[in-house]
Design a protein around this motif. Structure first.
Motif, mmCIF file in Angstrom:
data_model
loop_
_atom_site.group_PDB
_atom_site.id
_atom_site.type_symbol
_atom_site.label_atom_id
_atom_site.label_comp_id
_atom_site.label_asym_id
_atom_site.label_seq_id
_atom_site.Cartn_x
_atom_site.Cartn_y
_atom_site.Cartn_z
ATOM 1 N N SER A 133 -1.625 97.297 -69.159
ATOM 2 C CA SER A 133 -1.153 97.420 -70.536
ATOM 3 C C SER A 133 0.282 97.972 -70.536
ATOM 4 N N GLY A 167 3.746 90.644 -61.589
ATOM 5 C CA GLY A 167 2.673 90.050 -60.779
ATOM 6 C C GLY A 167 3.156 89.632 -59.403
ATOM 7 N N LYS A 197 14.923 89.504 -70.454
ATOM 8 C CA LYS A 197 14.750 90.938 -70.657
ATOM 9 C C LYS A 197 16.097 91.632 -70.489
ATOM 10 N N GLY A 218 4.740 85.792 -62.419
ATOM 11 C CA GLY A 218 5.706 86.481 -63.273
ATOM 12 C C GLY A 218 6.416 87.599 -62.519
ATOM 13 N N PHE A 219 7.138 88.406 -63.257
ATOM 14 C CA PHE A 219 7.967 89.471 -62.655
ATOM 15 C C PHE A 219 7.097 90.510 -61.931
ATOM 16 N N ASN A 233 9.206 100.744 -69.190
ATOM 17 C CA ASN A 233 10.024 99.566 -68.867
ATOM 18 C C ASN A 233 10.281 99.426 -67.368
ATOM 19 N N CYS A 247 -2.556 90.849 -65.034
ATOM 20 C CA CYS A 247 -1.126 90.996 -65.373
ATOM 21 C C CYS A 247 -0.676 89.885 -66.323
ATOM 22 N N ALA A 248 -1.463 88.833 -66.459
ATOM 23 C CA ALA A 248 -1.015 87.679 -67.260
ATOM 24 C C ALA A 248 -0.833 88.100 -68.708
ATOM 25 N N ALA A 249 0.288 87.701 -69.271
ATOM 26 C CA ALA A 249 0.536 88.016 -70.682
ATOM 27 C C ALA A 249 1.753 87.254 -71.173
ATOM 28 N N GLU A 250 1.809 87.076 -72.467
ATOM 29 C CA GLU A 250 3.082 86.823 -73.124
ATOM 30 C C GLU A 250 3.702 88.205 -73.260
ATOM 31 N N SER A 251 4.915 88.384 -72.718
ATOM 32 C CA SER A 251 5.404 89.750 -72.521
ATOM 33 C C SER A 251 6.704 90.093 -73.265
ATOM 34 N N LEU A 253 -4.053 83.476 -60.393
ATOM 35 C CA LEU A 253 -4.260 82.507 -61.478
ATOM 36 C C LEU A 253 -3.112 82.651 -62.469
ATOM 37 N N ASP A 254 -2.333 81.598 -62.612
ATOM 38 C CA ASP A 254 -1.162 81.672 -63.499
ATOM 39 C C ASP A 254 -0.990 80.326 -64.205
ATOM 40 N N LEU A 270 1.716 79.228 -65.447
ATOM 41 C CA LEU A 270 3.103 78.772 -65.296
ATOM 42 C C LEU A 270 3.710 78.427 -66.659
ATOM 43 N N LYS A 286 -1.315 93.632 -77.240
ATOM 44 C CA LYS A 286 -1.676 94.423 -76.049
ATOM 45 C C LYS A 286 -2.642 95.545 -76.433
ATOM 46 N N ALA A 329 7.696 81.719 -68.340
ATOM 47 C CA ALA A 329 7.963 82.957 -67.580
ATOM 48 C C ALA A 329 7.398 82.914 -66.174
HETATM 49 P P1 NAD Z 1 6.207 88.072 -67.260
HETATM 50 O O1 NAD Z 1 6.422 87.465 -68.603
HETATM 51 O O2 NAD Z 1 7.333 88.141 -66.304
HETATM 52 O O3 NAD Z 1 5.015 87.292 -66.511
HETATM 53 C C1 NAD Z 1 3.853 86.919 -67.170
HETATM 54 C C2 NAD Z 1 3.121 85.900 -66.291
HETATM 55 O O4 NAD Z 1 1.884 85.553 -66.945
HETATM 56 C C3 NAD Z 1 3.881 84.590 -66.080
HETATM 57 O O5 NAD Z 1 3.820 84.198 -64.730
HETATM 58 C C4 NAD Z 1 3.143 83.590 -66.964
HETATM 59 O O6 NAD Z 1 3.186 82.258 -66.475
HETATM 60 C C5 NAD Z 1 1.729 84.149 -66.902
HETATM 61 N N1 NAD Z 1 0.893 83.748 -68.053
HETATM 62 C C6 NAD Z 1 1.232 83.759 -69.365
HETATM 63 N N2 NAD Z 1 0.205 83.302 -70.100
HETATM 64 C C7 NAD Z 1 -0.807 83.008 -69.240
HETATM 65 C C8 NAD Z 1 -2.135 82.540 -69.391
HETATM 66 N N3 NAD Z 1 -2.642 82.226 -70.589
HETATM 67 N N4 NAD Z 1 -2.898 82.385 -68.288
HETATM 68 C C9 NAD Z 1 -2.397 82.673 -67.053
HETATM 69 N N5 NAD Z 1 -1.149 83.119 -66.846
HETATM 70 C C10 NAD Z 1 -0.363 83.289 -67.927
HETATM 71 O O7 NAD Z 1 5.599 89.501 -67.558
HETATM 72 P P2 NAD Z 1 5.807 90.880 -66.753
HETATM 73 O O8 NAD Z 1 7.016 91.549 -67.257
HETATM 74 O O9 NAD Z 1 5.654 90.631 -65.306
HETATM 75 O O10 NAD Z 1 4.557 91.699 -67.290
HETATM 76 C C11 NAD Z 1 3.309 91.650 -66.616
HETATM 77 C C12 NAD Z 1 2.315 92.530 -67.356
HETATM 78 O O11 NAD Z 1 2.771 93.865 -67.385
HETATM 79 C C13 NAD Z 1 2.113 92.124 -68.815
HETATM 80 O O12 NAD Z 1 0.757 92.299 -69.133
HETATM 81 C C14 NAD Z 1 2.971 93.109 -69.600
HETATM 82 O O13 NAD Z 1 2.423 93.324 -70.874
HETATM 83 C C15 NAD Z 1 2.838 94.342 -68.723
HETATM 84 N N6 NAD Z 1 3.963 95.308 -68.740
HETATM 85 C C16 NAD Z 1 5.242 94.872 -68.534
HETATM 86 C C17 NAD Z 1 6.280 95.794 -68.475
HETATM 87 C C18 NAD Z 1 7.712 95.369 -68.227
HETATM 88 O O14 NAD Z 1 8.603 96.202 -68.353
HETATM 89 N N7 NAD Z 1 7.986 94.117 -67.865
HETATM 90 C C19 NAD Z 1 6.002 97.160 -68.637
HETATM 91 C C20 NAD Z 1 4.677 97.569 -68.850
HETATM 92 C C21 NAD Z 1 3.670 96.619 -68.886
#
Ligand code: NAD
Ligand code: DAU
Length: 337
Positions: free
Chosen positions: A124, A14, A189, A11-12, A179, A81-85, A32-33, A35, A154, A38
């Motif tokens: 988080s 990660g 985003k 992801g972004f 952000n 870092c993995a999440a639905e974001s 571990l992702d 895919l 979260k 996102a």
């Molecule tokens: P993103 O959506 O770009 O990337 C998320 C990654 O997680 C993707 O590669 C996706 O394939 C993977 N993923 C999703 N579900 C999965 C699962 N069940 N198992 C393994 N992999 C899985 O998110 P991001 O913006 O890079 O955010 C990363 C983390 O940082 C998240 O936990 C988010 O809550 C947190 N965060 C993000 C921001 C932001 O501004 N983007 C700010 C603060 C915190």
């Protein structure tokens, strides 16, 4: 040399964190992702042959797989870092958020407990604190008050982390960042939507009146802070991360149009996000005083660099637009196997 299980590395944030760690540390990384939509392995194309990096396709909700990875690679610690974001997706459908963000974090915590891992960092977000009025900022003592299904999931994960520290002595830390912006952010985003639409002279969708405020930090500064907390943070503590760059959305959209030489007539007001948080602002004095962290990128310079990055990476954008990025794994990781 230690081995880190880093989840969500396609992801972004990660993928930027992997690049940062390969550049500045000697850790080995297992990424571990799952895919999901996102996850984009093209984000790691420049480092994919690094012998210190291994990719495993799979979900953090798969306890057997997590168990096997920890044993096979002698993993010492986890950065999750993995999440639905994406907030808008959580409004449309919350279940995947509970599955990955809550159940997935629980699976990783159970594994950390079972294998006696040395460290666990939960990435988080400041959104767990809810929304601010016109003054003040979130500190680590601000009560949790999530407003969207995303931030509720979260916050739930954060509470599980806290419970595993207190009940099972899992050596976990939590970071809550504002952000992020920078290269490789998925164009759902705000910032990449604004940049790509402006480049193509398509309308820039501004939710509501556009006066909602976000506190922006360059992803490189976030990555440096995460590693500092992972290596030096106190177990059981929460660390806020933010760079004191508060901006109304409309102001950012205008700056992007100016940078690209496009007309403000592209600004298009659309229906507001339900439950839209009005303002986020981070008080990061704890990580600054306790761990000596400082942001290095000014918003004006970072935004210019980010706009330039998207301009220079049209093929990356195009592969997302056409969906070709989703074949990257099959094309580059599975041939001949
Ligand atoms: P993103 O959506 O770009 O990337 C998320 C990654 O997680 C993707 O590669 C996706 O394939 C993977 N993923 C999703 N579900 C999965 C699962 N069940 N198992 C393994 N992999 C899985 O998110 P991001 O913006 O890079 O955010 C990363 C983390 O940082 C998240 O936990 C988010 O809550 C947190 N965060 C993000 C921001 C932001 O501004 N983007 C700010 C603060 C915190
Ligand atoms: O604060 C940290 C959080 O920041 C992270 O935890 C989330 O994962 C991340 O998605 C982000 O959440 P936001 O909801 O703040 O980000 P988003 O990019 O979705 O929206 C930023 C602001 O811009 C918000 O006020 C909504 C607005 N917006 C967004 C989009 C996509 C628009 O006005 N138009 C848009 O098209």
């Amino acid at each position: 040399m230690s081995t880190l299980l880093l989840t969500g590395g396609a992801g972004f944030i990660g993928s930027n964190l992997i690049r940062f760690l390969l550049r500045t540390t000697d850790v080995r990384i297992v990424n571990l992702d799952a895919l999901t939509y996102a996850g984009n392995l093209e984000n790691l194309s420049d480092v994919e042959h690094d012998p210190r990096l291994t990719f495993v396709k799979g979900s953090i909700t798969d306890a057997d797989l997590v168990d096997r990875i920890i044993t096979t690679y002698s993993v010492d610690g986890i950065i999750n870092c993995a999440a639905e974001s994406h907030v808008d997706r959580s409004i449309a459908s919350a279940a995947p958020f509970v599955d990955t963000n809550v159940t997935g974090t629980l699976v990783l915590l159970e594994a950390a407990k079972k294998h006696g891992l040395q460290r666990f960092l939960q990435m988080s977000t400041d959104e767990v604190y809810g929304s601010l009025g016109p003054v003040g900022a979130f500190s680590e003592d601000t009560p949790i008050a999530p407003n969207s299904p995303y931030s509720a999931s979260k916050a739930s994960a954060d509470l599980l982390v806290r419970a595993f520290v207190h009940t099972h002595n899992v050596p976990a830390v939590i970071t809550r960042c504002s952000n992020n912006y920078g290269p490789y952010q998925f164009p759902e985003k705000f910032l990449p939507v604004m940049i790509l639409n402006a480049m193509e002279e398509r309308p820039l969708p501004i939710y509501g009146n556009g006066l909602q405020v976000r506190d922006w930090i360059h992803v490189d500064d976030h990555c440096a802070a995460v590693w500092l907390v992972y290596t030096k943070g106190r177990v059981g503590e929460v660390y806020n991360i933010g760079a004191e760059n508060e901006r109304p959305n409309l102001h950012v959209a205008r700056e992007i149009l100016r940078e690209l030489g496009k007309t403000e007539a592209l600004l298009t007001y659309v229906t507001d996000r339900p439950g839209h948080d009005v303002r986020y602002a981070i008080n990061a004095s704890k990580i600054r005083t306790e761990l000596g962290w400082r942001p290095t990128r000014s918003f004006d310079e970072g935004l210019r660099a980010t706009v330039a990055w998207y301009r220079a990476h049209q093929a990356w954008c195009e592969n997302i637009r056409t969906g070709a990025y989703q074949d990257y794994y099959e094309r580059n990781y599975t041939s001949g196997t």
